[in-house]
Design a protein around this motif. Sequence first.
Motif, PDB file in Angstrom:
ATOM      1  N   ARG A  42     105.100 110.081  42.370  1.00  0.00           N
ATOM      2  CA  ARG A  42     104.807 108.898  43.171  1.00  0.00           C
ATOM      3  C   ARG A  42     103.380 109.077  43.646  1.00  0.00           C
ATOM      4  O   ARG A  42     102.951 110.199  43.882  1.00  0.00           O
ATOM      5  CB  ARG A  42     105.767 108.922  44.362  1.00  0.00           C
ATOM      6  N   ARG A  43     102.631 107.999  43.763  1.00  0.00           N
ATOM      7  CA  ARG A  43     101.262 108.116  44.270  1.00  0.00           C
ATOM      8  C   ARG A  43     101.304 108.218  45.788  1.00  0.00           C
ATOM      9  O   ARG A  43     101.927 107.394  46.452  1.00  0.00           O
ATOM     10  CB  ARG A  43     100.458 106.869  43.873  1.00  0.00           C
ATOM     11  N   CYS A  44     100.635 109.195  46.332  1.00  0.00           N
ATOM     12  CA  CYS A  44     100.582 109.339  47.784  1.00  0.00           C
ATOM     13  C   CYS A  44      99.667 108.253  48.350  1.00  0.00           C
ATOM     14  O   CYS A  44      98.732 107.802  47.676  1.00  0.00           O
ATOM     15  CB  CYS A  44     100.063 110.717  48.158  1.00  0.00           C
ATOM     16  N   ALA A  45      99.936 107.879  49.605  1.00  0.00           N
ATOM     17  CA  ALA A  45      99.263 106.700  50.183  1.00  0.00           C
ATOM     18  C   ALA A  45      97.758 106.869  50.330  1.00  0.00           C
ATOM     19  O   ALA A  45      97.028 105.892  50.441  1.00  0.00           O
ATOM     20  CB  ALA A  45      99.881 106.389  51.545  1.00  0.00           C
ATOM     21  N   TYR A  46      97.269 108.114  50.318  1.00  0.00           N
ATOM     22  CA  TYR A  46      95.846 108.373  50.606  1.00  0.00           C
ATOM     23  C   TYR A  46      95.037 108.709  49.363  1.00  0.00           C
ATOM     24  O   TYR A  46      93.828 108.851  49.419  1.00  0.00           O
ATOM     25  CB  TYR A  46      95.735 109.580  51.562  1.00  0.00           C
ATOM     26  N   ARG A  52     106.161 111.627  55.557  1.00  0.00           N
ATOM     27  CA  ARG A  52     106.764 110.360  55.074  1.00  0.00           C
ATOM     28  C   ARG A  52     105.716 109.249  55.053  1.00  0.00           C
ATOM     29  O   ARG A  52     105.608 108.484  54.104  1.00  0.00           O
ATOM     30  CB  ARG A  52     107.936 109.947  55.970  1.00  0.00           C
ATOM     31  N   GLY A  58     103.671 109.299  52.131  1.00  0.00           N
ATOM     32  CA  GLY A  58     104.363 109.053  50.855  1.00  0.00           C
ATOM     33  C   GLY A  58     104.625 110.332  50.066  1.00  0.00           C
ATOM     34  O   GLY A  58     104.795 110.287  48.844  1.00  0.00           O
ATOM     35  N   ARG A  59     104.651 111.475  50.743  1.00  0.00           N
ATOM     36  CA  ARG A  59     104.932 112.730  50.036  1.00  0.00           C
ATOM     37  C   ARG A  59     106.396 112.775  49.612  1.00  0.00           C
ATOM     38  O   ARG A  59     107.256 112.176  50.244  1.00  0.00           O
ATOM     39  CB  ARG A  59     104.606 113.932  50.949  1.00  0.00           C
ATOM     40  N   ILE A  60     106.658 113.535  48.553  1.00  0.00           N
ATOM     41  CA  ILE A  60     108.023 113.571  48.012  1.00  0.00           C
ATOM     42  C   ILE A  60     108.808 114.784  48.543  1.00  0.00           C
ATOM     43  O   ILE A  60     109.890 115.061  48.057  1.00  0.00           O
ATOM     44  CB  ILE A  60     108.016 113.605  46.461  1.00  0.00           C
ATOM     45  N   THR A  73      93.167 102.765  48.280  1.00  0.00           N
ATOM     46  CA  THR A  73      94.500 103.298  48.574  1.00  0.00           C
ATOM     47  C   THR A  73      95.280 102.435  49.575  1.00  0.00           C
ATOM     48  O   THR A  73      94.692 101.726  50.397  1.00  0.00           O
ATOM     49  CB  THR A  73      94.390 104.725  49.167  1.00  0.00           C
ATOM     50  N   GLN A  82      96.254  99.823  55.145  1.00  0.00           N
ATOM     51  CA  GLN A  82      97.019  99.829  56.395  1.00  0.00           C
ATOM     52  C   GLN A  82      96.115 100.043  57.602  1.00  0.00           C
ATOM     53  O   GLN A  82      96.320  99.438  58.649  1.00  0.00           O
ATOM     54  CB  GLN A  82      98.078 100.936  56.341  1.00  0.00           C
TER      55      GLN A  82
END
Length: 406
Positions: A22-26, A150, A153-155, A218, A223
């Motif tokens: 998953r792509r992290c938000a940053y 969270r 967006g870390r897994i 990003t 946000q």
Amino acid sequence: MDWRTHSTGARHLYIHIPFCHRRCAYCDFNTYANMDDRMGAYTNALVNELHALPVERHPLSVPADPHPLLRADLPPTIFLGGGTPSMLPLDQMEQILQAASAVVPFAGAEITVECNPGTVLGKDYLRQLHGMGVNRISMGVQSLNDPLLRMLGRIHTAAEARVSYEDARAVGFDSVNLDFIFGLPGQTPADWHDTLAQAVTWDVDHFAIYSLILEESTPLYAQVQGGRLSVPDDDITGAMYEHTMEFLGARGYHQYEISNWARGPLTGPGGLPKHAGLHNVAYWLNAAYHAAGAGAHGHIDGKRFVDVLAVEDYITRAGMLSSPLRETTDLSPTDVLAETMMMGLRLNMGVSYAHVIDRTGFDIRQTHGSVLADTIAEGLLIADELGIRLTERGRMYGNQVFQRFL
Ligand SMILES: C[S@@+](CC[C@H](N)C(=O)[O-])C[C@H]1O[C@@H](n2cnc3c(N)ncnc32)[C@H](O)[C@@H]1O
Ligand code: SF4
């Protein structure tokens, strides 16, 4: 002459693996989620490109240079970065490492694989990596605060990151780096202190600690721009950085670069800490290095090159055995000077005048005398008879100092 067709003196190799769960938000690295079905084709393309790279035939000559690192010379290095190399199935990892070993022989080499801790749960994957000759792991942990993980967006959770780290140690990796980021939206100095204080209890050899860069492309940037999240101001992130230097310094970690700390003993090349990441040190010394993979950048014989960015494009071009090279740039002496200063000043030991003369032909005492005098007077640089280095304050304003040499 094409850079592939002759021996180059380069004995460092970067390999890019552009896949993530998953792509992290940053993150704006060249990496893609939901392309797992292209990994096999990508591995084949990468092996083709690695086979086409020039094999080192002559030992690198070491210039007589008072720069302690150059005098000591660096071992060869291979770095599999991403993206998330630890998503690759082990048979594909093995094919890539085998092809890499023909470019940079494994004997005495530092061989690093970047892992997302959420992808290496259970010891098996790490054990097999170790068995293939990988001797250094670099894990993105980012924070030990679950709500922040969270939000990013870390897994993985903080507890899972710890298990993966301990598994890496348990299967025999005695060199493990952990990446962290500070200055996160909603993060207080107390939160950052908690993360650091917990991490040092894990007995970590090496930390790479980055100040958050809000990258325009990003979700995190959107946000923050939209007012849904806010980042700590520059004074607070500056204080977090100062606290990091003080806290890790007091616990036996040597800061050897703006964002990197390693525990002693100082038995690495040139008196660096034993666990210093030498692949990155090669970049900071502006050494020659090979690169393979989508969007990978290399630096050989006064040229920079970058491979095509998109995975499908890369697979097609490398798969046809045509060059996946996208662009080659000839570096002028002033380009090389700017890069040598920008990269070298990141190291706490700084750059020696002789190193800059060796790399560029310029003696900065003559070409940049007034820049040096002003920057020293502002308390950002220190000079001695061998060279210059950033002060502690200079490390906080590194970019401003680097720009003066552009
Ligand atoms: C390729 S990733 C590391 C391995 C793996 N993909 C992972 O994230 O666990 C490289 C590192 O760059 C850092 N990084 C990425 N984007 C960043 C940003 N916008 N600001 C600061 N650090 C960033 C993170 O610390 C990350 O661990
Ligand atoms: S930080 Fe690591 S896991 Fe997250 S998107 Fe970037 S490369 Fe992928």
